[in-house]
Every structure is written in structure tokens, then in C-alpha cells.
Design an enzyme around this catalytic site. Structure first.
Site, PDB file in Angstrom:
ATOM      1  N   SER A 441       0.832  -1.200   0.000  1.00 14.74           N
ATOM      2  CA  SER A 441       0.000   0.000   0.000  1.00 14.74           C
ATOM      3  C   SER A 441       0.866   1.249   0.000  1.00 14.74           C
ATOM      4  CB  SER A 441      -0.932   0.006   1.209  1.00 14.74           C
ATOM      5  OG  SER A 441      -0.207  -0.078   2.399  1.00 14.74           O
ATOM      6  N   TRP A 569      -8.741 -12.840  10.991  1.00 11.68           N
ATOM      7  CA  TRP A 569      -9.292 -11.508  11.233  1.00 11.68           C
ATOM      8  C   TRP A 569     -10.796 -11.440  10.972  1.00 11.68           C
ATOM      9  CZ3 TRP A 569      -4.681  -8.123   9.014  1.00 11.68           C
ATOM     10  CH2 TRP A 569      -3.663  -8.097   9.983  1.00 11.68           C
ATOM     11  N   HIS A 702       5.823   2.345  11.232  1.00 12.09           N
ATOM     12  CA  HIS A 702       4.952   2.743  12.341  1.00 12.09           C
ATOM     13  C   HIS A 702       5.382   4.082  12.926  1.00 12.09           C
ATOM     14  CE1 HIS A 702       4.877  -1.652  12.017  1.00 12.09           C
ATOM     15  NE2 HIS A 702       3.585  -1.467  12.140  1.00 12.09           N
TER      16      HIS A 702
HETATM   17  N1  GLN Z   1      -0.096  -5.428   1.464  1.00 16.30           N
HETATM   18  C1  GLN Z   1      -0.567  -4.847   2.685  1.00 16.30           C
HETATM   19  C2  GLN Z   1      -0.193  -3.370   2.716  1.00 16.30           C
HETATM   20  O1  GLN Z   1       0.813  -3.029   2.173  1.00 16.30           O
HETATM   21  C3  GLN Z   1       0.042  -5.527   3.870  1.00 16.30           C
HETATM   22  C4  GLN Z   1      -0.436  -4.958   5.178  1.00 16.30           C
HETATM   23  C5  GLN Z   1      -0.065  -5.750   6.384  1.00 16.30           C
HETATM   24  O2  GLN Z   1       0.782  -6.605   6.337  1.00 16.30           O
HETATM   25  N2  GLN Z   1      -0.692  -5.508   7.486  1.00 16.30           N
HETATM   26  O3  GLN Z   1      -0.889  -2.567   3.316  1.00 16.30           O
END
Ligand code: GLN
Ligand code: ZN
Length: 765
Positions: A441, A569, A702
Site C-alpha cells: 500500500s 481476522w 509505524h
Molecule cells: N499489502 C498490505 C499493505 O501493504 C500488507 C499490510 C499488512 O501486512 N498488514 O498494506
């Protein structure tokens, strides 16, 4: 007469009132009194809902986290937040979040206080703030929160049973930063518990629920022995203790739990129904048994008639000594199904959220205490609802069953081993040493969210929506080309959430509109509900990926969420094993993988962000879980030619204990989280030669910090001490959707320059 009670209720509010009140307070838009009064209102509402039961919990309400509440009750504040003047609530938020509120007098100076570490509460998706201990830890009672809630309950005429976390679970959940033994603190802790129980008795409490869920986990002998000693001390006091265990069976701790001198024991009868006879036989004559007979972790209506078949003989034997309740606190399910006016009516009839669970307990109590006739209408309706579910064509799809029956181990097998595949892929992809990529993303801007929202609401038509998403994809591709990344992604602008996006396109899922469950603090998630056999209606991602690929000559990775993560999830079916649901998901994702390959996509990433968190609480159950989870992943991933490169991504760092299973997934490339720990996590690779390519994250997404080039070089060189450099990739820790472009662009610039410099160093040598 059986007694009905509840262990805990969701505190976030039907409309997430607590979330809004907290965030507004933190941002300085409302006062502390506003927040406090929101808490009071919610408690009042929630007690009113629960008052149909004989006992309701008090003290389960929390402004952030029940474990942090307990730390404050016990006076165990980390050194770094001691000595702040002002309201205790602000200190509490300092530990929870690293800062209190915008208008707090210490708002500025407290930005430097690091927040307490957060980790998962047993095997749930709830995260608690880890208590911190060291040799200098002293405890001192602050009963004010519990006292206030007891007083409120009394004032409003509810029959309240205070809930606290027991001393051994409190210690077990914490960390001792000086490496000393946590049990060594027990002697200092017990007098504070004794004082607390005395205070609760003084408030009029007769029963106190004391939660010791660590009794369903593997305990070392020293901890088992300490249990008896600790409870000798606690039961000397004036209140009756209901020892609550939940999230699993007691197993080898059953005798221990049964022998504690407490006045009653709560057993999770959803997961440990088989232990009821033994527990009943071990109870002393003055002890009560509480059975958690409706599921506090999942959303399916209980089979009330079946539960009564099970309970009636026990009730006949125990009489007044039988209590009934949900299996655990209802914190882990949404508040009220009645809000779901847009939910598929057929599926809605099969569901129960927290409010409905209370009604189930009431009905069961009435049937036991009067007769089934007294609640005949409710029981009959329940039978009809359950039959409609078990007979539904939408739950059972013969085509899916047939596909499942044909699953053979070869489905999970690549044609050639990694080495041969890697050679093929190298020929086809022609990537440099230290290839650079991202996790999928890119920043989710307001414009993206707005477009998605308008499209969902029908305010944007299909063509306009696609055009908006294509513009975003183009932006991502142009940025990545300018940065000089080697393997590109389309950016995931069309995805609100990596599980929901797929769930919405698969048969077998429904989505609630208000089904929020607290994840931590003010953060909530709305898990999809997997109700039926899973089938893919058609391609889910292909056109976005192809559009991105049409804009560049560099390879674009297809981007999918793996079956285990979708399962972990979601609220999942209780009418078949998790492993079967997972396999169905795997077959659906496999079709998507194969469609991507047929469309010419050369690299496909299948994220298994949540594989680790599905690990069972008991180590003895790990192997079975890992076997079916890895099998499911392999079935999803491995139906491709050798030259197609499969990536997987995991956003966690503890690999030591499951490294073999991760290797068994046999992805050509795995990207993992490591940057926060300075590559320490790669220790797992000291004793285990991970065989395939690996991208240890070098950019902690993060944090708003932008990693420098040298820092990244350093990290990769550290990784290079453990993993041959020709198998190393350079990438961030996780997806970039929560970051802003202003942060992402310079960070990735540094990452790409670092890779270039590394190539120089290693090509030369
Ligand atoms: N492909 C997802 C992203 O890039 C992976 C997100 C994740 O591992 N939580 O947002
Ligand atoms: Zn991740």
C-alpha cells in the site's frame, strides 16, 4: 435455582461513544468532565442492559485498557510517569499513549514519555498495556476506580460483582525489565490484593470475580505451586471469590484450579465442555460452579435447547451451586445486533452480539429455574433460526464441497525446488543484487477515502470511480519509477482494509455496519462475518494490477491477502473446523493467483500478516494449527509455474519458534518486520538456515521518522551477517497506507540509495 451473571461487557458503546469521547478529549476539543460523564453514561446504559441477569460486572468498564486499570489499582506506575501533578486520568493516558491530552498543562513536556508496550490479550485481537516490573517495584492500593463503580452500581440499584484481574495473571502478563523473576514480587503484591478485597467488602460486595485466564495456558511448576499459596491469602478475607478462567480448557491445571480455596470457579464451557464432569466431581460442597455456556468470542446464536440438555442434569445435581454466564467477557464481540438494519435478514437471524448473549443467558436461566415451558416461544424461535442456518443453501455450496473433496497434497507443491525456481525467475526478471520493493500500500489520502466512500454510497458511478483509482495507481507508478524501485506495486488505493476487500468479493461473507470490536484504546475493528462456503465470484484484483503494469516496464507485484489472515481476522463459522474454512479460502485465493499468472503478472505477493497470531494458547496444539495453516497457504500460493515469483509478507518479528513453518511455506521471497529491533530479530536465522530470499524490513513504517541511508546500509549489512547477500531484498517493514507522501518519498529515496551503495560495495568485493 441457577444464578445468571456476566463476566464483562463491551465498553466502547453502541455507537462508539467512548471512542469519540476519548479522541475528542485527547485532541483538546472537550474537557475531562465530558469524558468522565461519557463513562458514567455508558456504565449506566450497559448495566441497564445487563440487569436482566442476577449479577452484573462492575469495574469491567475502562477508559483504555483493563490491564492498565489494574496496574493503576495496584499502584504499579512506571517510574517515568511518576511525579506528574494533575489528574490521575492524564497519567493513565501518558502510560497508554505516551501523552495525555492536548490541553493538559503537561501536554508539551510529556511528549517524550514513551508509551507502555502493547501486546495481544491471550489469543484475542484485543491489545493490552504490558505491566512493567523491576526489583524496585512497590505496590500500593488505589481502589478509587472500583469504589466509584461500586457506588454507582449501588446508587442505580444494580447487583454488582466487582471484577479484577488476579495476582498471578497480573504478574504473568507483565515484563520484568531487569530480567528478575516476576514471582519474586508476589509477596509484595498479595497484601495489596488483600487490602483491595477488604475495601470492596466495605463497599458491600459479597462476590468478587477474580480473573485468572493464565490457568488455560501452559504453566511452569513454580507458578502452579504459587497459585495455592496466593489464594490461601486472598480467601482469608471477607468476600467470596469467583475464580474466572476462560479462552480454553484447564487441562493439566484442572486439579489445581479445583483445589484452590475459592468460593467458586468459572469454566469456559464453550471450549472446555468436556471438563465439566471432572470439575463437578472435584468441587467441594460449599463451592459454586459457573459455566460459560454461550460464546463470548463469536457471533453465532447459541443452540439453547442443546445447552439445556447439557445443563439440566448439572442443575439437578448442583441446585443453587450452578451459575451460568457467557464463556468470557463480551468485550470481544460487537455490542448490539439490533442496530444492523441493513444486514442480510437471513444471516442476521443466525447471529447474536453482546446484548443478545445476555438474553440467551436469561432464557437459559428461566428454563432451568422454572421450566422450558416458561420460555417456550424463545426456545422454539431459537430452534427455527438454527434450522434455517443449518439448512441454508447459502451455507452449504455443493460446488465448494466437491472442490474440497478433490484437494490433494500436490496442490500445495511447486513444480521444482526453490533453487531451480530462483534460477528461472532470475532469468525472467533480471533483478539487481539487493532488489528494492515495498509491501503493497501507498498513502491513503483523503481524496482516495472520499472516492471510495462516495462510490459505496452510490454517489460516484463505476466509471468515475475507476478513473479516480486509475489516477491514484498512475501516481504510485510514476513515484516508484522516479524513486528507482525495482519491483513496483499498484498501491492498494481501492482497498479499505486488506481482509474486508477480499471478503466483500467472496461468497460466504457478510459485513455488519456497526459491529465494532475494541482492538486497543479507542481503536476498533469491524471483523467480516464468514457464514458460508467460500467461493470466488470472479477476479478480484486482476484489472487493477494490469492497469498498473500497463504503465511501466518494471514488474508490478500482484497483491493478495492470504487465507490464514482472512480467517484470523474474521468471525468464523462454528459449524465446521477452522481448518476447513481456511482451506476454502485457500482455494478461492488460488484461483486469483492463477488468474494473475495467466494475465502475465510475474510476481505475486500473498500477505499472511496474521498467521502468527492464530497460534493456539497451548503449545501442544501449535503443530496441528501450523500444519493446516501452512498447507492452506501453500495451496493458495503454489499453483503457479516455476518462473512466477511468489512473495509473502508478515508484519511481526518473533520468528524463532515458528521459523520452520515459515520456511515450509516455501515462498520465493518473504518480507518481514525487523527494523525496530535493529535486526536483532534475525537471531532466529542463527540456528536456522532460512533457505529462500528474504527482505528484512529496513524502514519502520509505524514511526514518522525518516530512516537515513547509512542507517539502512547498516541494517542490511547486519542482515548480511546471517543471510547470504544474494538472497536479501531491501524493503520497508509493512505497507505505507498510514503514512503521508511527504514522509514516504524521502524514506524510500534513502532506501533506494542505500541499495545502490550496497550494490557497489558487494559487486566490488
Ligand atoms: N499489502 C498490505 C499493505 O501493504 C500488507 C499490510 C499488512 O501486512 N498488514 O498494506
Ligand atoms: Zn505488514
Amino acid at each position: 435455582m441457577a444464578t445468571t451473571h456476566n463476566l464483562g461487557f463491551p465498553r466502547i458503546g453502541k455507537h462508539r461513544e467512548l471512542k469519540h469521547a476519548l479522541e475528542s478529549y485527547w485532541h483538546g476539543r472537550s474537557t475531562r468532565d465530558d469524558l468522565l460523564s461519557c463513562g458514567t453514561t455508558l456504565r449506566k446504559q450497559h448495566w441497564a442492559l445487563q440487569s436482566k441477569l442476577d449479577w452484573v460486572p462492575a469495574g469491567d468498564f475502562s477508559f483504555y485498557d483493563q490491564v492498565l486499570d489494574m496496574s493503576f489499582t495496584l499502584g504499579n506506575l512506571p517510574e517515568r510517569v511518576r511525579g506528574y501533578p494533575g489528574h490521575v486520568l492524564d497519567n493513565y493516558f501518558r502510560v497508554a499513549r505516551g501523552r495525555s491530552a492536548a490541553h493538559d498543562a503537561h501536554g508539551d513536556c510529556c511528549h517524550g514519555v514513551s508509551a507502555g508496550e502493547m501486546t495481544k490479550w491471550f489469543d484475542t485481537n484485543y491489545h493490552y498495556i504490558v505491566p512493567e516490573f523491576d526489583a524496585s517495584t512497590r505496590f500500593s492500593l488505589d481502589a478509587s476506580r472500583l469504589v466509584q463503580q461500586c457506588r454507582e452500581a449501588k446508587a442505580w440499584g444494580v447487583n454488582a460483582k466487582p471484577v479484577i484481574i488476579g495476582p498471578l495473571t497480573s504478574l504473568a502478563l507483565g515484563t520484568r525489565q531487569d530480567g528478575g523473576a516476576k514471582l519474586a514480587l508476589l509477596d509484595a503484591l498479595l497484601p495489596v490484593y488483600a487490602e483491595l478485597l477488604g475495601e470492596l467488602a466495605a463497599q458491600g460486595a459479597t462476590w468478587v470475580q477474580i480473573d485468572e485466564p493464565i490457568l488455560v495456558t501452559d504453566l511452569e511448576e513454580a507458578w502452579r505451586q504459587t497459585f495455592s499459596q496466593a489464594y490461601e491469602v486472598l480467601t482469608a478475607g471477607p468476600v467470596k471469590l469467583l475464580l474466572a478462567t476462560y479462552f480454553g480448557a484447564l487441562g493439566d491445571n484442572l486439579a489445581l484450579a479445583a483445589e484452590l480455596p475459592v468460593a467458586g470457579v468459572h469454566l469456559d464451557a464453550i471450549n472446555a465442555g468436556h471438563e465439566i464432569p471432572e470439575l463437578v466431581s472435584r468441587l467441594r460442597e460449599d463451592q459454586i460452579l459457573s459455566l460459560g455456556v454461550v460464546d463470548g468470542r463469536n457471533v453465532w446464536k447459541s443452540d439453547l435447547n442443546r445447552v439445556l440438555d447439557q445443563l439440566e442434569p448439572i442443575s439437578a445435581e448442583l441446585g443453587d451451586r450452578l451459575w451460568i454466564a457467557p464463556s468470557c467477557s463480551l468485550l470481544h464481540i460487537p455490542t448490539d445486533l439490533d442496530l444492523e438494519d441493513e444486514l442480510d435478514t437471513e444471516v442476521k437471524a443466525w447471529l447474536a452480539f453482546a446484548t443478545q448473549r445476555l438474553e440467551e443467558v436469561r432464557v437459559l436461566g428461566a428454563a432451568l429455574n422454572h421450566s422450558r415451558d416458561a420460555v417456550r416461544a424463545e426456545l422454539e424461535q431459537n430452534r427455527r433460526d438454527l434450522r434455517s442456518r443449518s439448512d441454508s443453501q447459502r451455507v452449504h455450496n455443493p460446488a465448494v464441497q466437491a472442490a474440497l473433496a478433490k484437494v490433494e497434497p500436490e496442490l500445495g507443491q511447486r513444480r521444482s525446488p526453490y533453487k531451480a525456481r530462483a534460477a528461472e525467475q532470475a532469468r525472467k526478471l533480471d533483478l539487481p543484487l539487493f532488489p528494492t520493493t515495498t509491501i503493497g500500500s501507498f498513502p491513503q489520502t483523503d481524496a482516495i477515502r472520499r472516492a471510495r466512500k462516495q462510490y459505496k454510497a452510490g454517489e460516484l458511478n463505476e466509471a468515475a470511480y475507476r478513473a479516480a483509482m486509475h489516477a491514484e495507481i498512475e501516481r504510485c507508478i510514476r513515484e516508484q519509477e522516479a524513486l528507482g524501485l525495482d519491483v513496483l506495486v499498484h498501491g492498494e488505493a481501492e482497498r479499505n482494509d486488506m481482509v474486508e476487500y477480499f471478503g466483500e468479493q467472496l461468497e460466504g461473507f457478510v459485513f455488519s455496519r456497526h459491529g465494532w470490536v475494541q482492538s486497543y484504546g479507542s481503536r476498533c475493528v469491524k471483523p467480516p462475518i464468514l457464514f458460508g462456503d467460500v467461493r470466488r465470484r470472479g477476479p478480484m484484483t486482476v484489472s487493477w494490477t494490469l492497469h498498473a503494469q500497463s504503465l511501466t516496464r518494471k514488474p508490478v507485484k500482484g497483491m493478495l491477502t492470504g487465507p490464514v489472515t482472512i480467517l484470523n481476522w474474521s468471525f468464523v463459522r462454528d459449524d465446521q473446523p477452522r481448518s476447513v474454512s481456511c482451506l476454502q479460502l485457500a482455494l478461492a485465493i488460488r484461483e486469483e493467483v492463477q488468474d494473475l499468472e495467466h494475465a502475465g503478472v510475474k510476481i505475486i505477493q500473498i500477505d499472511e500478516a496474521a498467521l502468527r497470531e492464530g497460534l493456539p494458547l497451548r503449545k501442544s496444539a501449535w503443530a496441528d494449527y501450523l500444519r493446516w495453516a501452512v498447507d492452506a497457504y501453500r495451496i493458495a500460493a503454489n499453483g503457479v509455474a516455476d518462473e512466477t515469483q511468489i512473495h509473502t509478507h508478515m508484519c511481526y518479528s518473533e520468528f524463532n519458534d515458528i521459523i520452520q513453518s515459515i520456511a515450509d511455506m516455501d515462498a520465493d521471497v518473504i518480507t518481514i518486520e525487523t527494523s525496530r529491533s535493529d535486526m536483532e530479530l534475525l537471531q532466529a536465522f542463527d540456528n536456522f538456515a532460512y533457505p529462500n530470499d528474504i527482505g528484512p524490513g529496513v524502514y519502520d513504517i509505524h514511526s514518522p521518522n525518516i530512516p537515513g541511508k547509512d542507517e539502512i546500509i547498516d541494517l542490511i549489512q547486519k542482515a548480511g551477517e546471517r543471510i547470504p547477500v544474494r538472497r536479501l531484498w531491501v524493503n520497508p517493514d509493512c505497507g505505507l497506507k498510514t503514512r503521508r507522501w511527504e514522509e514516504v518519498t524521502p524514506a524510500l529515496q534513502n532506501m533506494v540509495s542505500a541499495a545502490h551503495e550496497l550494490r557497489e560495495i558487494y559487486y566490488r568485493s
